[in-house]
Design a protein around this motif. Structure first.
Motif, short mmCIF file in Angstrom:
data_model
loop_
_atom_site.label_atom_id
_atom_site.label_comp_id
_atom_site.label_asym_id
_atom_site.label_seq_id
_atom_site.Cartn_x
_atom_site.Cartn_y
_atom_site.Cartn_z
N ILE A 39 7.10 1.37 7.29
CA ILE A 39 7.71 1.03 8.57
C ILE A 39 6.67 1.29 9.64
CG2 ILE A 39 9.55 1.55 10.20
CD1 ILE A 39 11.20 2.47 7.73
N SER A 40 6.29 0.24 10.33
CA SER A 40 5.24 0.36 11.34
C SER A 40 5.81 0.83 12.67
CB SER A 40 4.53 -0.98 11.52
OG SER A 40 5.40 -1.91 12.11
N GLY A 41 4.90 1.27 13.54
CA GLY A 41 5.29 1.67 14.88
C GLY A 41 5.80 0.49 15.69
N HIS A 42 5.22 -0.66 15.44
CA HIS A 42 5.62 -1.92 16.08
C HIS A 42 5.40 -3.02 15.05
CE1 HIS A 42 5.70 -0.17 20.12
NE2 HIS A 42 4.64 0.52 19.73
N GLY A 43 6.33 -3.90 14.92
CA GLY A 43 6.16 -5.00 13.98
C GLY A 43 7.05 -4.85 12.76
N PRO A 44 6.90 -5.78 11.85
CA PRO A 44 7.77 -5.82 10.67
C PRO A 44 7.43 -4.74 9.64
CG PRO A 44 6.11 -7.53 10.53
CD PRO A 44 5.95 -6.88 11.88
N VAL A 45 8.34 -4.54 8.72
CA VAL A 45 8.10 -3.65 7.59
C VAL A 45 6.95 -4.25 6.78
CG1 VAL A 45 9.11 -2.77 5.45
CG2 VAL A 45 10.48 -2.86 7.53
N ALA A 46 6.07 -3.39 6.27
CA ALA A 46 4.88 -3.87 5.56
C ALA A 46 4.88 -3.40 4.11
CB ALA A 46 3.62 -3.36 6.26
N ARG A 47 4.26 -4.21 3.28
CA ARG A 47 4.07 -3.90 1.86
C ARG A 47 2.64 -3.36 1.69
NH1 ARG A 47 8.60 -4.03 -1.00
NH2 ARG A 47 7.27 -4.35 -2.79
N PRO A 48 2.34 -2.74 0.54
CA PRO A 48 1.00 -2.18 0.34
C PRO A 48 -0.15 -3.17 0.56
CG PRO A 48 2.48 -1.31 -1.31
CD PRO A 48 3.25 -2.36 -0.55
N HIS A 49 0.00 -4.43 0.16
CA HIS A 49 -1.11 -5.39 0.37
C HIS A 49 -1.36 -5.63 1.86
CE1 HIS A 49 2.25 -8.26 0.67
NE2 HIS A 49 1.42 -9.03 1.33
N GLN A 50 -0.32 -5.53 2.69
CA GLN A 50 -0.51 -5.68 4.13
C GLN A 50 -1.21 -4.46 4.72
OE1 GLN A 50 3.69 -6.50 4.36
NE2 GLN A 50 3.27 -8.44 5.44
N LEU A 51 -0.87 -3.29 4.17
CA LEU A 51 -1.54 -2.07 4.61
C LEU A 51 -3.01 -2.08 4.19
CD1 LEU A 51 -0.38 0.27 6.24
CD2 LEU A 51 -0.17 1.55 4.11
N GLN A 52 -3.30 -2.68 3.04
CA GLN A 52 -4.70 -2.83 2.60
C GLN A 52 -5.47 -3.70 3.59
OE1 GLN A 52 -6.56 -1.49 0.36
NE2 GLN A 52 -5.27 -0.74 -1.27
N ALA A 53 -4.86 -4.78 4.04
CA ALA A 53 -5.51 -5.67 5.01
C ALA A 53 -5.76 -4.93 6.33
CB ALA A 53 -4.67 -6.92 5.24
N TYR A 54 -4.79 -4.12 6.74
CA TYR A 54 -4.92 -3.33 7.96
C TYR A 54 -6.07 -2.33 7.84
CZ TYR A 54 -3.17 -0.69 12.01
OH TYR A 54 -3.03 -0.08 13.23
N LEU A 55 -6.15 -1.68 6.68
CA LEU A 55 -7.23 -0.74 6.42
C LEU A 55 -8.58 -1.45 6.43
CD1 LEU A 55 -8.27 2.07 5.64
CD2 LEU A 55 -7.75 1.50 3.25
N ALA A 56 -8.66 -2.61 5.83
CA ALA A 56 -9.90 -3.39 5.82
C ALA A 56 -10.32 -3.73 7.25
CB ALA A 56 -9.74 -4.65 4.99
N MET A 57 -9.35 -4.06 8.11
CA MET A 57 -9.65 -4.35 9.52
C MET A 57 -10.22 -3.10 10.19
SD MET A 57 -8.30 -3.56 12.77
CE MET A 57 -6.57 -3.23 12.49
N LEU A 58 -9.57 -1.95 9.99
CA LEU A 58 -10.05 -0.71 10.60
C LEU A 58 -11.47 -0.38 10.14
CD1 LEU A 58 -6.90 1.61 10.35
CD2 LEU A 58 -7.88 0.63 12.43
N GLN A 59 -11.72 -0.50 8.86
CA GLN A 59 -13.04 -0.18 8.32
C GLN A 59 -14.10 -1.18 8.78
OE1 GLN A 59 -11.84 -0.08 4.20
NE2 GLN A 59 -11.67 2.15 4.21
N GLY A 60 -13.74 -2.44 8.78
CA GLY A 60 -14.69 -3.49 9.19
C GLY A 60 -15.07 -3.42 10.66
N THR A 61 -14.07 -3.21 11.51
CA THR A 61 -14.36 -3.14 12.94
C THR A 61 -15.18 -1.91 13.27
OG1 THR A 61 -12.19 -2.10 13.33
CG2 THR A 61 -12.35 -4.49 13.69
N ARG A 62 -14.84 -0.80 12.64
CA ARG A 62 -15.61 0.43 12.87
C ARG A 62 -17.06 0.23 12.43
NH1 ARG A 62 -15.06 6.08 13.43
NH2 ARG A 62 -16.72 7.19 12.37
N ALA A 63 -17.27 -0.36 11.27
CA ALA A 63 -18.62 -0.58 10.76
C ALA A 63 -19.42 -1.49 11.69
CB ALA A 63 -18.57 -1.16 9.36
N ALA A 64 -18.77 -2.53 12.22
CA ALA A 64 -19.46 -3.46 13.11
C ALA A 64 -19.90 -2.77 14.41
CB ALA A 64 -18.56 -4.65 13.43
N VAL A 65 -19.01 -1.97 14.98
CA VAL A 65 -19.34 -1.27 16.23
C VAL A 65 -20.38 -0.18 15.96
CG1 VAL A 65 -18.42 0.15 18.11
CG2 VAL A 65 -17.12 -1.82 17.27
#
Length: 141
Positions: A39-65
């Motif tokens: 259950i997210s703070g905002h938005g729909p309920v998420a499944r593990p594959h969606q959380l994986q995509a979110y984690l990939a975004m966090l890791q990728g953006t951090r690495a780029a910056v």
């Protein structure tokens, strides 16, 4: 705060960290089974594959910056080069791509961030961004 539909609003000014958020998500993914719903703070309920995509975004953006900072680039240069353009789909009304870049830059450098769009106001993280934008417009954006 996990926001499955966009960049997270990380309060760097008060000790929040996008990196720690990523570590927590990694921990959750290791401990939870494939049928768990998040259950997210905002938005729909998420499944593990969606959380994986979110984690990939966090890791990728951090690495780029982080790579830009290691090359000696300023926040203004990183914005001009649109280093987070690959993640524009995560931009939202709540946290735009440039706002998330500001959050990551403040998180990684631990330096105050000056946002040119905010009349030279000194900010740190999302709380400062929100406060300055509210002050300029007279209302929340």
């Amino acid at each position: 705060n996990f926001v499955g539909s966009g960049f997270p609003l990380v309060d760097v000014e008060n000790g929040g960290s996008a990196h720690v958020l990523g570590e927590v998500i990694e921990l959750l993914l290791r401990q939870m089974g494939p049928n768990v719903q998040f259950i997210s703070g905002h938005g729909p309920v998420a499944r593990p594959h969606q959380l994986q995509a979110y984690l990939a975004m966090l890791q990728g953006t951090r690495a780029a910056v982080e790579a830009g900072i290691k090359q000696g680039k300023s926040l203004a240069q990183l914005k001009q080069q649109r280093v987070l353009a690959n993640w524009d789909k995560w931009s939202s009304r709540m946290v735009s791509t440039d706002s998330f870049l500001e959050i990551l830059y403040a998180d990684l450098t631990e330096e105050p961030v000056v946002d040119d769009d905010c009349s030279g106001g000194v900010i740190r993280g999302a709380a400062g961004v929100a406060a300055i934008r509210k002050d300029q417009s007279g209302a929340d954006r």
